[in-house]
Design an enzyme around this catalytic site. Structure first.
Site, PDB file in Angstrom:
ATOM      1  N   LEU A  33       0.816  -1.212   0.000  1.00  0.00           N
ATOM      2  CA  LEU A  33       0.000   0.000   0.000  1.00  0.00           C
ATOM      3  C   LEU A  33       0.853   1.268   0.000  1.00  0.00           C
ATOM      4  CD1 LEU A  33      -2.735  -1.128   2.552  1.00  0.00           C
ATOM      5  CD2 LEU A  33      -2.666  -1.455   0.072  1.00  0.00           C
ATOM      6  N   HIS A  37      -3.443   4.152  -2.411  1.00  0.00           N
ATOM      7  CA  HIS A  37      -4.414   3.278  -1.745  1.00  0.00           C
ATOM      8  C   HIS A  37      -5.070   3.993  -0.556  1.00  0.00           C
ATOM      9  CE1 HIS A  37      -1.555   0.223  -3.475  1.00  0.00           C
ATOM     10  NE2 HIS A  37      -2.701  -0.247  -3.916  1.00  0.00           N
ATOM     11  N   GLN A 155      -9.558  -0.719 -15.910  1.00  0.00           N
ATOM     12  CA  GLN A 155     -10.051  -1.637 -14.873  1.00  0.00           C
ATOM     13  C   GLN A 155     -11.327  -1.098 -14.227  1.00  0.00           C
ATOM     14  OE1 GLN A 155      -7.623  -3.781 -11.800  1.00  0.00           O
ATOM     15  NE2 GLN A 155      -8.192  -2.062 -10.506  1.00  0.00           N
ATOM     16  N   VAL A 178      -3.379   9.562  -7.489  1.00  0.00           N
ATOM     17  CA  VAL A 178      -2.447  10.306  -6.621  1.00  0.00           C
ATOM     18  C   VAL A 178      -1.074  10.273  -7.284  1.00  0.00           C
ATOM     19  CG1 VAL A 178      -1.382  10.418  -4.331  1.00  0.00           C
ATOM     20  CG2 VAL A 178      -3.774   9.699  -4.565  1.00  0.00           C
ATOM     21  N   SER A 187       2.399   3.996  -7.915  1.00  0.00           N
ATOM     22  CA  SER A 187       2.106   2.618  -8.278  1.00  0.00           C
ATOM     23  C   SER A 187       3.103   1.712  -7.563  1.00  0.00           C
ATOM     24  CB  SER A 187       2.265   2.442  -9.798  1.00  0.00           C
ATOM     25  OG  SER A 187       2.396   1.072 -10.117  1.00  0.00           O
TER      26      SER A 187
HETATM   27  O1  PAF Z   1      -6.102  -2.810  -8.797  1.00  0.00           O
HETATM   28  C1  PAF Z   1      -5.754  -3.821  -8.167  1.00  0.00           C
HETATM   29  O2  PAF Z   1      -4.954  -3.761  -7.223  1.00  0.00           O
HETATM   30  C2  PAF Z   1      -6.301  -5.177  -8.565  1.00  0.00           C
HETATM   31  O3  PAF Z   1      -6.421  -5.300  -9.940  1.00  0.00           O
HETATM   32  C3  PAF Z   1      -7.626  -5.547  -7.853  1.00  0.00           C
HETATM   33  C4  PAF Z   1      -8.747  -4.595  -8.230  1.00  0.00           C
HETATM   34  C5  PAF Z   1      -7.412  -5.527  -6.344  1.00  0.00           C
HETATM   35  C6  PAF Z   1      -8.069  -6.953  -8.262  1.00  0.00           C
HETATM   36  O4  PAF Z   1      -7.106  -7.906  -7.932  1.00  0.00           O
END
Ligand code: PAF
Length: 289
Positions: A33, A37, A155, A178, A187
C-alpha cells in the site's frame, strides 16, 4: 482493525454490521500500500459506516511471463497503514481460500469488448482475472460501495460494466489518481524502476498533459496527437505499448461529437510496465482531424 483470512470470518463480520443497519464500503487491493491506496480508503470512509479492505495478489490476473512471484508483498507495513487509515476489517486470504480448485477455476467473468482493447491487447486474460476476482470479492464482502483508483482507468470501467451487467447491488466509485510531486502516478510497480529510469518517468504524465491540453485547445487530429505522444515517449527511451485517445465513458474511438475524452498510455521501462491516463475535454463543434 480485525484481520481475517477466511471467507466465513468476513461474512459473519459484515452480516453483523448489516443487521445493525450500517453501510459497508470496500477497497480491494493487492497490497504494498502507498498514498494512492490510502486515498481510496479515505473515499471509502466518506461513503461507509464501516470500511473493509482486501489484500490479495490475484494469480488469475497475471500472465505466465508477468510479475506474480516478484510482485512486492509487504503485509506488516500494509496492516500498519490500514490501521492508520481507520480501516475496520482487513481480509487477507491465502490463494487456496479464493481458488480452492487450484488452477482449475471453471467459472470466469469476462467483460467482452472492453477487456480486449488497450491493456487487454497486451495482457490477454488480465481483465478476466480482475473481473473474476472482483466478482468473487463482492460475493464475499457484499459491500454497498466499492472504491477503485482512476489510475487503472480501464479496470474501473471493466468493474463498473461487470457490476451493471450482473446486476450486482454495489455502487462503484472512482477515486482520483495520486501523483508524486513530479507528476508520476503512484504505483507499486514504480519500485521496479532504477534511479535513472525513475528520473525519466515523469515524462509519461508530461506527455499526457501536453496531449490533453492540445485537445482542450481545439486540436482534434486524434491520429496525429497519438503518433506524437508515442514518438515523444520513444525518444526518451521508453517502450510504449500504446498511447491512445478514447471516449471517457466507454473507451470507444472518439467520434466527431464526443467531448469527454481520456488519453491513456502503457509504457515499458526496464523491468516496469507503467500505466497512466488523463481526462481531456474537447471543445464542442471542433472539426474532426
Ligand atoms: O487494482 C488492483 O490492485 C487489482 O487489480 C484488484 C482490483 C485488487 C483486483 O485484484
Amino acid at each position: 482493525m480485525d484481520t481475517v483470512t477466511t471467507i466465513d470470518a468476513v461474512r459473519s463480520k459484515v452480516r453483523a454490521w448489516r443487521a445493525a443497519g450500517l453501510q459497508v464500503a470496500f477497497v480491494p487491493t493487492m497490497g504494498n500500500l502507498h498514498a494512492g491506496h490510502i486515498s481510496l480508503l479515505a473515499a471509502a470512509r466518506d461513503r461507509g459506516d464501516r470500511v473493509v479492505a482486501s489484500v490479495f495478489v490475484n494469480p488469475l490476473q497475471f500472465g505466465p511471463s508477468e510479475d506474480f512471484t516478484r510482485y512486492p508483498r509487504t503485509p506488516v507495513e500494509d496492516e500498519r497503514l490500514l490501521v492508520e487509515a481507520r480501516c475496520d476489517l482487513l481480509f487477507a486470504p491465502e490463494v487456496e481460500e479464493i481458488y480452492p480448485a487450484g488452477g482449475k477455476q471453471a467459472t470466469l467473468v469476462s467483460v467482452r469488448g472492453l477487456s480486449e482493447i488497450l491493456c487487454g491487447q497486451f495482457r490477454p486474460g488480465h481483465f478476466d482475472g480482475v473481473a473474476t476476482v472482483v466478482a468473487k470479492l463482492f460475493g464475499i464482502v457484499a459491500p454497498d460501495v466499492a472504491v477503485f483508483g482512476e489510475k487503472d482507468y480501464q479496470q474501473l470501467l471493466v468493474v463498473r460494466r461487470m457490476a451493471l451487467d450482473l446486476s450486482l447491488p454495489v455502487e462503484i466509485v472512482g477515486a482520483p489518481t495520486v501523483r508524486a510531486s513530479d507528476g508520476l502516478a503512484l504505483s507499486s510497480r514504480n519500485r521496479y524502476l532504477s534511479a535513472e529510469e525513475r528520473a525519466r518517468a515523469p515524462l509519461i504524465y508530461q506527455t499526457l498533459r501536453e496531449t490533453a491540453s492540445a485537445i482542450g485547445a481545439g486540436n482534434s487530429d486524434v491520429r496525429t496527437l497519438e503518433r506524437d505522444g508515442l514518438a515523444a515517449l520513444e525518444r526518451a527511451g521508453m517502450k510504449p505499448d500504446y498511447f491512445s485517445i478514447r471516449t471517457a465513458a466507454d473507451l470507444s474511438e472518439p467520434d466527431a461529437a464526443g467531448t469527454q475524452l481520456v488519453v491513456l498510455t502503457a509504457v515499458r521501462m526496464g523491468r516496469a510496465r507503467l500505466i497512466d491516463n488523463l481526462r481531456a475535454r474537447r471543445r464542442e463543434g471542433a472539426p474532426e482531424g
